[in-house]
Design a protein around this motif. Structure first.
Motif, mmCIF file in Angstrom:
data_model
loop_
_atom_site.group_PDB
_atom_site.id
_atom_site.type_symbol
_atom_site.label_atom_id
_atom_site.label_comp_id
_atom_site.label_asym_id
_atom_site.label_seq_id
_atom_site.Cartn_x
_atom_site.Cartn_y
_atom_site.Cartn_z
ATOM 1 N N ILE A 56 21.097 -25.044 76.019
ATOM 2 C CA ILE A 56 21.959 -24.488 77.295
ATOM 3 C C ILE A 56 23.092 -23.586 76.852
ATOM 4 C CG2 ILE A 56 23.478 -25.171 78.988
ATOM 5 C CD1 ILE A 56 21.925 -27.786 79.401
ATOM 6 N N PRO A 57 22.857 -22.350 77.045
ATOM 7 C CA PRO A 57 23.968 -21.205 76.721
ATOM 8 C C PRO A 57 25.386 -22.024 77.067
ATOM 9 C CG PRO A 57 22.286 -20.077 78.025
ATOM 10 C CD PRO A 57 21.967 -21.734 78.176
ATOM 11 N N THR A 58 26.105 -21.549 75.974
ATOM 12 C CA THR A 58 27.434 -21.934 76.158
ATOM 13 C C THR A 58 28.693 -20.766 75.806
ATOM 14 O OG1 THR A 58 26.970 -24.375 75.099
ATOM 15 C CG2 THR A 58 29.427 -23.748 75.465
ATOM 16 N N SER A 59 29.682 -20.821 76.416
ATOM 17 C CA SER A 59 30.636 -19.793 76.374
ATOM 18 C C SER A 59 31.929 -20.256 76.167
ATOM 19 C CB SER A 59 30.669 -18.807 77.933
ATOM 20 O OG SER A 59 31.422 -17.778 77.512
ATOM 21 N N TRP A 60 32.678 -19.951 74.816
ATOM 22 C CA TRP A 60 34.014 -20.334 74.677
ATOM 23 C C TRP A 60 34.913 -19.685 75.315
ATOM 24 C CZ3 TRP A 60 35.574 -24.970 72.067
ATOM 25 C CH2 TRP A 60 36.778 -24.852 71.662
ATOM 26 N N ILE A 61 36.035 -19.745 76.008
ATOM 27 C CA ILE A 61 36.902 -19.051 76.695
ATOM 28 C C ILE A 61 38.338 -19.653 76.217
ATOM 29 C CG2 ILE A 61 37.866 -18.044 78.826
ATOM 30 C CD1 ILE A 61 35.251 -18.402 80.175
ATOM 31 N N SER A 62 39.284 -18.914 75.660
ATOM 32 C CA SER A 62 40.256 -19.495 75.308
ATOM 33 C C SER A 62 41.656 -18.538 75.605
ATOM 34 C CB SER A 62 40.397 -19.241 73.544
ATOM 35 O OG SER A 62 41.734 -19.746 73.228
ATOM 36 N N PHE A 63 42.561 -19.100 76.089
ATOM 37 C CA PHE A 63 43.912 -18.303 76.788
ATOM 38 C C PHE A 63 44.879 -18.235 75.711
ATOM 39 C CE2 PHE A 63 42.040 -20.451 80.418
ATOM 40 C CZ PHE A 63 41.684 -19.271 80.990
ATOM 41 N N ALA A 103 21.716 -16.904 83.830
ATOM 42 C CA ALA A 103 21.576 -18.148 83.456
ATOM 43 C C ALA A 103 22.431 -19.232 83.607
ATOM 44 C CB ALA A 103 21.166 -18.192 82.053
ATOM 45 N N PRO A 104 22.128 -20.505 84.008
ATOM 46 C CA PRO A 104 22.819 -21.706 83.883
ATOM 47 C C PRO A 104 23.806 -21.880 82.472
ATOM 48 C CG PRO A 104 20.967 -22.364 84.911
ATOM 49 C CD PRO A 104 20.696 -20.930 84.152
ATOM 50 N N THR A 105 24.959 -21.523 82.713
ATOM 51 C CA THR A 105 25.767 -21.657 81.356
ATOM 52 C C THR A 105 26.824 -22.804 81.572
ATOM 53 O OG1 THR A 105 25.536 -19.362 81.278
ATOM 54 C CG2 THR A 105 27.214 -20.295 80.140
ATOM 55 N N PHE A 106 27.238 -23.386 80.380
ATOM 56 C CA PHE A 106 28.195 -24.509 80.232
ATOM 57 C C PHE A 106 29.505 -23.583 79.630
ATOM 58 C CE2 PHE A 106 30.727 -27.930 79.483
ATOM 59 C CZ PHE A 106 30.253 -29.043 80.317
ATOM 60 N N PHE A 107 30.761 -23.798 80.438
ATOM 61 C CA PHE A 107 32.042 -22.990 79.863
ATOM 62 C C PHE A 107 32.932 -24.055 79.186
ATOM 63 C CE2 PHE A 107 30.142 -20.329 83.220
ATOM 64 C CZ PHE A 107 30.312 -19.153 82.614
ATOM 65 N N ALA A 133 37.115 -23.297 89.313
ATOM 66 C CA ALA A 133 36.194 -24.306 90.235
ATOM 67 C C ALA A 133 35.403 -23.439 91.102
ATOM 68 C CB ALA A 133 37.332 -25.251 90.882
ATOM 69 N N GLU A 134 35.892 -22.564 91.938
ATOM 70 C CA GLU A 134 35.090 -21.768 92.748
ATOM 71 C C GLU A 134 33.991 -20.964 92.007
ATOM 72 O OE1 GLU A 134 35.910 -17.742 95.302
ATOM 73 O OE2 GLU A 134 37.599 -19.001 94.971
ATOM 74 N N ASN A 135 34.093 -20.519 91.043
ATOM 75 C CA ASN A 135 33.145 -19.744 90.159
ATOM 76 C C ASN A 135 32.153 -20.630 90.008
ATOM 77 O OD1 ASN A 135 33.901 -16.763 90.145
ATOM 78 N ND2 ASN A 135 35.572 -17.511 88.759
ATOM 79 N N LEU A 136 32.349 -21.916 89.428
ATOM 80 C CA LEU A 136 31.160 -22.927 88.957
ATOM 81 C C LEU A 136 30.499 -23.422 90.287
ATOM 82 C CD1 LEU A 136 33.320 -25.144 86.656
ATOM 83 C CD2 LEU A 136 31.572 -23.604 86.167
ATOM 84 N N THR A 137 31.210 -23.491 91.341
ATOM 85 C CA THR A 137 30.536 -23.789 92.689
ATOM 86 C C THR A 137 29.632 -22.950 93.601
ATOM 87 O OG1 THR A 137 32.548 -25.224 93.339
ATOM 88 C CG2 THR A 137 30.754 -24.841 94.817
ATOM 89 N N ASN A 138 29.844 -21.543 93.136
ATOM 90 C CA ASN A 138 29.180 -20.524 93.647
ATOM 91 C C ASN A 138 28.165 -20.064 92.519
ATOM 92 O OD1 ASN A 138 30.791 -20.531 95.857
ATOM 93 N ND2 ASN A 138 32.139 -19.000 95.110
ATOM 94 N N GLY A 139 28.173 -20.367 91.370
ATOM 95 C CA GLY A 139 27.198 -20.112 90.347
ATOM 96 C C GLY A 139 26.576 -21.232 89.709
ATOM 97 N N ASN A 140 25.819 -20.764 88.729
ATOM 98 C CA ASN A 140 25.064 -21.682 88.036
ATOM 99 C C ASN A 140 25.961 -22.140 86.708
ATOM 100 O OD1 ASN A 140 22.922 -21.564 89.523
ATOM 101 N ND2 ASN A 140 22.238 -19.583 88.317
ATOM 102 N N GLY A 141 26.873 -23.038 86.778
ATOM 103 C CA GLY A 141 27.761 -23.319 85.730
ATOM 104 C C GLY A 141 28.447 -24.490 85.831
#
Length: 443
Positions: A56-63, A103-107, A133-141
């Motif tokens: 499962i593709p994974t994307s790391w996002i840091s602030f 593609a379904p992605t885990f963030f 949360a909105e992006n997760l609900t509307n997309g594959n994540g």
């Protein structure tokens, strides 16, 4: 194995936790409320094992512009994103753009509480969580989201809890890790919303723990942790300063040994000021005294003109894996043609040294480092004019001196990150300027 779809069953990687919360679902956002990164990492490792096994593709996002709290190893990370807090709309737009994937992605979101550095403080964090949360609900994540304790008000934490699918509170007593599901959307069980201990890849209820004894132990450990953490930060800061000063000496010494080209020396000085491994300022400007014409004139500058340009530079440097020594050595005649905007600013500066009323002349003549603008320690009638020229709210200015001879000015700011300039930053910049002055004089 086939490419994962939104129908692929998700897992935390911890079988007993999956049983407790009835597993993860696509579209869900899980918040981990932690005191320290090791608590979060304990839940990330089994998750990464599961994601890797299912490809499962994974994307790391840091602030935060810091190293990730865990190494990815063989996890199928597709992308790593850095979103520095500057403006809420830009942050929300960047989040949405990053999460738009077919593609379904885990963030994985890290250092969410860094968004409190935005102009309106922690009030900006709740809209950011809503957008995630909105992006997760509307997309594959689906997503894990880390939040540090003690950095946000109880009201903000409560609002965040109401906007996510799962909210987990984590804490440690001695070396034992505990957690409690505060919210698990769409599930109900008598087993939920109780405290559990997580150990050796399994969870167990904590009915055997005496609450008052546990609370006293937790309070004592928290106090000890805060005291030790404070001491650790002081020691680390002092050590980093000493290590950095040694790096500066080595870098400037190498410059003197390898070249007598003044332009190259000036370029390396500015790299030292702006490199992450150096002082870490966003931009730097060098003004030198022209003895023949008795003027102070701008010579060279380094730095981006916008967040987008900064992101491109930082990602490029990260992908090229350049060391601090590599950056110092990356000079050619074309280097002087980069960073057009800041060089247009500096090249238009030309002030007569006889004009003692000019702020730049005053900065040079007083022979002391200062901070101008917000949080500044020095004022001048024309300070606002200079702040407007550099398009910032504050900057640091340090005279370049060699045996009391005035060589010029070194100016640095944080246009992109808007990070405040501290007295400690000014002290390190002054230390660097002393070595830079020697390099300039000998060139």
């Amino acid at each position: 194995m086939a490419t994962p779809t939104a129908a692929t069953r998700l897992s935390t990687g911890i079988e007993s936790l999956d049983h407790l919360i009835e597993g993860l679902l696509w579209g869900e956002c899980v918040v981990f409320h932690t005191s320290e990164s090791s608590e979060y990492v304990s839940f990330l490792r089994p998750l990464f094992s599961f994601l890797s096994s299912q490809k499962i593709p994974t994307s790391w996002i840091s602030f935060s512009n810091k190293d990730a709290s865990i190494q990815f190893h063989d996890t199928p990370i597709l992308q790593s994103h850095l979103i520095l807090p500057t403006n809420l709309e830009q942050v929300l737009e960047k989040i949405s753009k990053t999460m738009q994937t077919a593609a379904p992605t885990f963030f994985i979101f890290e250092e969410l509480t860094e968004l409190r550095r935005l102009p309106n403080g922690e009030a900006e964090i709740v809209p950011a969580v809503e957008r995630i949360a909105e992006n997760l609900t509307n997309g594959n994540g689906s997503a894990y989201l880390q939040m540090r304790k003690g950095t946000l008000s109880d009201s903000t934490v409560a609002q965040i809890k109401d906007r996510v699918s799962v909210f987990m509170d984590l804490w440690k007593v001695d070396d034992a890790l505990f957690f409690q599901p505060i919210k698990v959307l769409g599930r109900y069980s008598k087993k939920l919303f109780k405290a559990y201990q997580y150990s050796d890849g399994a969870i167990r209820p904590t009915e055997g723990i005496e609450f008052e004894e546990y609370a006293r132990a937790l309070e004592n450990k928290s106090r000890e942790f805060l005291e030790l953490y404070s001491q650790k930060r002081h020691i680390e800061t002092d050590l980093q300063r000493k290590v950095f000063e040694l790096s500066l000496i080595n870098g400037i010494t190498a410059s003197l040994l390898s070249t007598m080209n003044l332009d190259e020396i000036l370029y390396r000085i500015l790299v030292g000021v702006t490199a992450k491994e150096g002082l870490g300022f966003n931009r730097a400007f060098l003004l030198l005294v022209n003895d023949a014409e008795n003027v102070l004139e701008g010579k060279i500058a380094i730095g981006p003109s916008s967040l987008e340009e900064a992101m491109e530079i930082w990602m490029d440097l990260n992908n090229r894996h350049l060391t601090f020594s590599d950056l110092l050595a990356c000079f050619d005649e074309g280097s002087l043609q980069h960073d057009i905007h800041v060089n247009e600013i500096v090249k238009n500066i030309r002030v007569s040294l006889e004009d003692r009323s000019h702020i730049l002349t005053s900065l040079l003549m007083q022979m002391q480092p200062v901070i101008i603008g917000q949080g500044g320690n020095w004022t001048h009638p024309h300070a606002e004019e200079l702040l407007k020229l550099f398009e910032v709210h504050s900057f640091a200015a340090v005279p370049l001196l060699y045996r009391k001879r005035k060589l010029g000015l070194l100016i640095a700011d944080n246009l992109v990150t808007q990070q405040a300039i501290s007295e400690e930053d000014l002290l390190i910049l002054e230390t660097f300027a002393n070595y830079a002055s020697t390099a300039i004089e000998h060139s």
